[in-house]
Scaffold this motif. Sequence first.
Motif, PDB file in Angstrom:
ATOM      1  N   SER A 123      12.299  -8.045   1.259  1.00 11.01           N
ATOM      2  CA  SER A 123      13.137  -8.012   2.496  1.00 11.01           C
ATOM      3  C   SER A 123      13.015  -7.123   3.237  1.00 11.01           C
ATOM      4  N   ASP A 124      11.214  -6.333   2.560  1.00 11.07           N
ATOM      5  CA  ASP A 124      11.212  -5.120   4.275  1.00 11.07           C
ATOM      6  C   ASP A 124       9.615  -5.719   4.483  1.00 11.07           C
ATOM      7  N   CYS A 125      10.026  -7.293   4.320  1.00  8.32           N
ATOM      8  CA  CYS A 125       9.059  -7.885   5.711  1.00  8.32           C
ATOM      9  C   CYS A 125       7.514  -7.440   5.408  1.00  8.32           C
ATOM     10  N   LYS A 126       6.993  -6.952   4.105  1.00  3.46           N
ATOM     11  CA  LYS A 126       5.866  -6.612   3.896  1.00  3.46           C
ATOM     12  C   LYS A 126       4.639  -7.734   2.386  1.00  3.46           C
ATOM     13  N   ILE A 127       5.403  -8.990   2.389  1.00  3.39           N
ATOM     14  CA  ILE A 127       5.363  -9.402   1.056  1.00  3.39           C
ATOM     15  C   ILE A 127       3.814 -10.449   1.193  1.00  3.39           C
ATOM     16  N   ASP A 128       3.451 -10.332   3.147  1.00  4.22           N
ATOM     17  CA  ASP A 128       2.211 -10.937   3.157  1.00  4.22           C
ATOM     18  C   ASP A 128       1.342 -10.767   2.965  1.00  4.22           C
ATOM     19  N   ASN A 129       1.049  -8.768   3.254  1.00  2.00           N
ATOM     20  CA  ASN A 129       0.029  -7.723   2.435  1.00  2.00           C
ATOM     21  C   ASN A 129       0.812  -7.604   0.760  1.00  2.00           C
ATOM     22  N   ILE A 130       1.448  -8.094   0.354  1.00  2.00           N
ATOM     23  CA  ILE A 130       1.307  -8.588  -1.404  1.00  2.00           C
ATOM     24  C   ILE A 130       0.421  -9.461  -1.651  1.00  2.00           C
ATOM     25  N   ILE A 131       1.090 -11.256  -0.732  1.00  2.15           N
ATOM     26  CA  ILE A 131      -0.597 -12.088  -0.708  1.00  2.15           C
ATOM     27  C   ILE A 131      -1.647 -11.746  -0.595  1.00  2.15           C
ATOM     28  N   ARG A 132      -1.815 -11.121   0.127  1.00  4.36           N
ATOM     29  CA  ARG A 132      -3.450 -10.965   0.614  1.00  4.36           C
ATOM     30  C   ARG A 132      -3.929  -9.871  -0.599  1.00  4.36           C
ATOM     31  N   ILE A 133      -2.777  -8.744  -1.487  1.00  2.00           N
ATOM     32  CA  ILE A 133      -3.981  -7.895  -2.465  1.00  2.00           C
ATOM     33  C   ILE A 133      -4.182  -8.875  -3.233  1.00  2.00           C
TER      34      ILE A 133
END
Length: 556
Positions: free
Chosen positions: A258-268
Amino acid sequence: MANNRTTVIFQNGEELEIEKGTTLYELSKIYQPKMKLSIVGAEINNEVVPLDTQINRSTKVTFLDSNTFNGYKINKVGLEFVTETALKEEFNGEYEVTFDHSIANGIHMTIIGEKKFNLSDAKKLKAKMNEIIEADERIYSLNVEKKEAIAYYNKVKASEKANNIHNVTNNIVSIYKLKNSLNYFYAEMPYSTGCLTSYDLVFLGDNKLVLLFPSPKTKYKVPEYIHYQNVIKCFEESKKWIESIEAKYLSDVNKYVSDCKIDNIIRITETHFNNEISDLVSDVIKKKARFVLFAGPSSSGKTTTTKKIALQLRSRGYEVLVISVDNYFKNLVDSPKDENGNYDFECLEALDLKLLNKQLKDLIAGKKVDLPTYNFITGEKEYKGDPIKIEDNTIILMEGLHCINDEMTPDLDPSLKYKVYLSPFMPLNIDRHNYISTTDLRLMRRIVRDNRTRATDVGATIAYWNKVRDGEEKYIFPFINNVDKILNTSLVYEIGVLKVFVEPLLYSVKSNSPSYNESRRLINSMRNFFTIPSDYVPEDSILREFIGKSSFENYE
């Protein structure tokens, strides 16, 4: 027949005339003597329904015990609720229980509190559980306004539960009540506690317990506990890691979406998995292994993992030879058969072990070897007449059902073997009392892959799943404690991606299908997951093995 009478047909074909309005619970008392274990639930038209359901027309009823798949699920959540309630009552709220993950035909639990939880406390907990079960306490299903449920869970400091309820669209939510305990679970509950008599509680020390109970695999018995220390350690390490990236519960991952930060979690997450692969390769090199042997249950991601390891080895200057154990099946005419006269391709005896071990030894000795390819149409091994010879820096990668069983490679020097068990142990929990089943995750992966690559009917995949698991439990699980490395192939974000692919497939299962109830259960288990676009998933991700567009599809 009078207008206030109707007929119920039991699963054994017997018919009984009853008064309209009779509940399934009342009928269960009549049918109970015909069951080997206590009745925990019922199905009507392939759908699990509460035992307080009233019968008002002619109906076929199937009663469930824990030896049935759906009954096992009901029995499981009932015992979890009894455990939580007993802990609160016996210790006056001094301790909290978390249900961490499944393990060895049971549930691994952690007791949280300021004081250490010891063996004596475990005995007191079990005594209180028995007391609640013997009292046959009623378990009520309550319909509660969403705002009230959120306020309640915030009050009892279960914010992850409050957040989960906040994220559902319904204004009314269902919560179960047992004595003074309120909670929700993702399965139908038993009508009351009196049916939950078959279980055991094993104290592991260090505030850890295992709750054991019968399953369809254990044939009406509470299984003996088998301690898989390395599996537990793998879960614990994975849980510590997701806590370090602030993704302990599903609501945390949903917030990244919802915060549009899931792409970072995917990379991590992807970087972390690649680091795990790198560490494994370093260990293989350190131990001077010449054979890396992989085994794991269906849909563990063995294909992608093997290719990632091969790539890592080549990047470090090693040659790699990948050998498929399936090419060493005996010719069909020599293959063993099971008790029903059908060819048994899963047993160890189905492999030409003499040929396999001779060729592996010859390769290490520097000899040229003509490797076979098994023709599954003719049922015979074939040879290309193009023998290969490996270099001194070649590491052989092998994947197969029996690879971590030393009886498959008895002629190889044990010091040259490095055995790896792979499985997607999902460390992410929905909340402290609802974990994500490793088996469910693998099934979702398989449904998506089978439909994409083989156009397999979803109901057929679900129906065949138990047979798949039988082979895994018989031929892989007994050898897990003897491996060099357990590799967790789950990705903390993946169910949000899989949901996009698997949910429409599950909805396609018709109500008259034997797989209908299981398809609905899986849909229900994903209801709190925010969907995640697959565009964010890297092409070399293990998840691509199932959803498609993997960069490894043509990599040898």
